[in-house]
Write an enzyme that holds these catalytic residues in place. Structure first.
Site, PDB file in Angstrom:
ATOM      1  N   CYS A 206       0.828  -1.202   0.000  1.00 63.15           N
ATOM      2  CA  CYS A 206       0.000   0.000   0.000  1.00 63.15           C
ATOM      3  C   CYS A 206       0.864   1.253   0.000  1.00 63.15           C
ATOM      4  O   CYS A 206       2.036   1.202   0.372  1.00 63.15           O
ATOM      5  CB  CYS A 206      -0.921   0.003   1.221  1.00 63.15           C
ATOM      6  SG  CYS A 206      -0.071  -0.269   2.785  1.00 63.15           S
ATOM      7  N   ARG A 235       6.890   1.088   1.423  1.00 64.84           N
ATOM      8  CA  ARG A 235       7.550   2.278   1.952  1.00 64.84           C
ATOM      9  C   ARG A 235       7.926   2.010   3.401  1.00 64.84           C
ATOM     10  O   ARG A 235       7.164   1.400   4.153  1.00 64.84           O
ATOM     11  CB  ARG A 235       6.641   3.512   1.856  1.00 64.84           C
ATOM     12  CG  ARG A 235       6.509   4.072   0.438  1.00 64.84           C
ATOM     13  CD  ARG A 235       7.821   4.647  -0.061  1.00 64.84           C
ATOM     14  NE  ARG A 235       7.744   5.220  -1.396  1.00 64.84           N
ATOM     15  CZ  ARG A 235       8.026   4.573  -2.511  1.00 64.84           C
ATOM     16  NH1 ARG A 235       8.396   3.296  -2.451  1.00 64.84           N
ATOM     17  NH2 ARG A 235       7.953   5.176  -3.684  1.00 64.84           N
ATOM     18  N   ASP A 259      12.493  -4.563   2.476  1.00 65.17           N
ATOM     19  CA  ASP A 259      13.244  -3.997   1.358  1.00 65.17           C
ATOM     20  C   ASP A 259      13.291  -2.473   1.469  1.00 65.17           C
ATOM     21  O   ASP A 259      13.948  -1.819   0.658  1.00 65.17           O
ATOM     22  CB  ASP A 259      12.593  -4.397   0.024  1.00 65.17           C
ATOM     23  CG  ASP A 259      13.419  -3.964  -1.176  1.00 65.17           C
ATOM     24  OD1 ASP A 259      14.645  -4.215  -1.164  1.00 65.17           O
ATOM     25  OD2 ASP A 259      12.850  -3.376  -2.111  1.00 65.17           O
ATOM     26  N   GLU A 264      15.763   5.238   5.482  1.00 58.94           N
ATOM     27  CA  GLU A 264      16.674   4.750   4.448  1.00 58.94           C
ATOM     28  C   GLU A 264      17.323   5.866   3.645  1.00 58.94           C
ATOM     29  O   GLU A 264      18.383   5.668   3.033  1.00 58.94           O
ATOM     30  CB  GLU A 264      15.943   3.815   3.491  1.00 58.94           C
ATOM     31  CG  GLU A 264      14.918   4.494   2.600  1.00 58.94           C
ATOM     32  CD  GLU A 264      14.261   3.532   1.633  1.00 58.94           C
ATOM     33  OE1 GLU A 264      14.327   3.794   0.428  1.00 58.94           O
ATOM     34  OE2 GLU A 264      13.694   2.518   2.080  1.00 58.94           O
ATOM     35  N   HIS A 296      16.203  -1.657  -0.879  1.00 55.15           N
ATOM     36  CA  HIS A 296      15.232  -1.074  -1.803  1.00 55.15           C
ATOM     37  C   HIS A 296      15.527  -1.514  -3.239  1.00 55.15           C
ATOM     38  O   HIS A 296      15.607  -0.697  -4.163  1.00 55.15           O
ATOM     39  CB  HIS A 296      15.239   0.463  -1.713  1.00 55.15           C
ATOM     40  CG  HIS A 296      13.922   1.081  -2.086  1.00 55.15           C
ATOM     41  ND1 HIS A 296      13.371   2.141  -1.414  1.00 55.15           N
ATOM     42  CD2 HIS A 296      13.048   0.788  -3.077  1.00 55.15           C
ATOM     43  CE1 HIS A 296      12.222   2.478  -1.959  1.00 55.15           C
ATOM     44  NE2 HIS A 296      12.006   1.665  -2.979  1.00 55.15           N
TER      45      HIS A 296
END
Length: 334
Positions: A206, A235, A259, A264, A296
């Site tokens: 989402c 996210r 991830d 980050e 990521h």
């Protein structure tokens, strides 16, 4: 049109240069640095900017972009939580994104995290390299018959659900809008509390907004099964990392695959191997044997990069076209 491309790594540059090899209408200038208040001065003399997930597109930066003559922003990603859309609208500065670059790339990475954590591939890899072929401590579980909860059933969520159905899982979903294709395949839609209570695995697909910020927190974890597996490829701020650590200590979270990470922006996409990472929460996460973190890279496939480049260039060219509003321009959702 002269475009300043920020957060541009060598692979981005190669793909964008290939996509503009014969172009005469766009001039791309590449900057490896992120767009921020410190680097916004670099845009002087440009018509547009192209940005990525961790670039700063806050009000302060947008106002400076506008003052320097920037006419539009072309994001090279689907998410736009880093953009102040209200400010962009007030400045009459269109913002474009790439809503559909390769849903399966992120979905497959989520599944890779599930398989790695379940079958302890990360631990087995190091054992075998050291000549240790013992199996004690590496036992996994069959995915067939497990209940997988998917929060968010857009393009990526749908792709993820289809894969998990192929493993023989029961797939339950939560979204504000139900995906008819998934319903026809046998997926079920439940309220969030029921999804939390019934899922063996929960995967997040989402967007990040006010209602999903820290969706995974102490309160939501208390409603889940003991030993639940949580996967986040969306996210970072969907997960309250400190409260997830508490869940790991208590055994409420049995497996955690990330991830993305809330902070980050300070180090993802960079080689930090010779540096100290000044983030005690992140460093603590890396100490758990049942946690796998990747940097990521869920989107990072050849097809996805080509599609991102092509769509970004299409978006920029649309600004020079007399045809009406382009479908990938972001608008404020009420």
């Amino acid at each position: 049109m002269k475009v300043a491309v920020f957060s541009c790594k060598p692979y981005d540059k190669r793909t964008l240069e290939a996509a503009t090899k014969d172009a005469t209408d766009l001039e791309l200038v590449f900057f490896e640095s992120r767009l921020s208040t410190e680097t916004v001065s670099l845009v002087q003399g440009y018509d547009a900017v192209s940005c990525f997930v961790n670039d700063d597109l806050s009000r302060e930066v947008l106002e400076q972009l506008s003052a320097k003559g920037i006419k539009a922003i072309a994001l090279r990603c689907a998410g736009y939580n880093n953009v102040d859309l209200y400010c962009a609208k007030a400045l009459s500065m269109p913002v474009f994104h790439v809503p559909d670059y390769s849903p399966t790339s992120v979905a497959e990475h989520a599944v890779a995290l599930i398989l790695t954590l379940n079958r302890k591939i990360h631990r087995a890899y190091h054992r075998v390299k050291e000549g240790n072929f013992a199996l004690e401590g590496l036992m996994g579980f069959n995915l067939e018959g497990k209940t997988v909860g998917c929060i968010g059933t857009g393009r990526i969520g749908e792709a993820f659900c289809r894969i998990m159905m192929g493993f023989g899982c029961r797939v339950i979903c939560y979204d504000l809008t139900q995906n008819q294709r998934l319903l026809e395949l046998g997926a079920e839609y439940l309220d969030l509390e029921s999804l939390y209570a019934q899922s063996d695995i929960i995967s997040l697909h989402c967007p990040l907004n006010a209602s999903t910020h820290h969706l995974i927190n102490k309160s939501s974890l208390e409603k889940m099964k003991d030993g639940v597996m949580i996967i986040n490829t969306s996210r970072g701020a969907l997960v309250n990392a400190q409260e997830a650590i508490d869940g790991l200590y208590s055994g409420k979270i049995g497996f955690l695959g990330l991830d993305v990470y809330e902070q980050e922006g300070k180090f993802f996409f960079e080689d930090m191997s010779d540096h100290i990472i000044y983030d005690s929460v992140f460093q603590l996460l890396l100490t758990f044997p049942n946690v796998v973190v990747t940097g990521h890279q869920g989107y990072f496939t050849d097809i996805a990069l080509r599609h991102i480049a092509d769509t970004t260039l299409e978006n920029l060219r649309q600004l020079q076209s007399p045809v009406g509003t382009f479908q990938r321009e972001l608008t404020i959702k009420q």
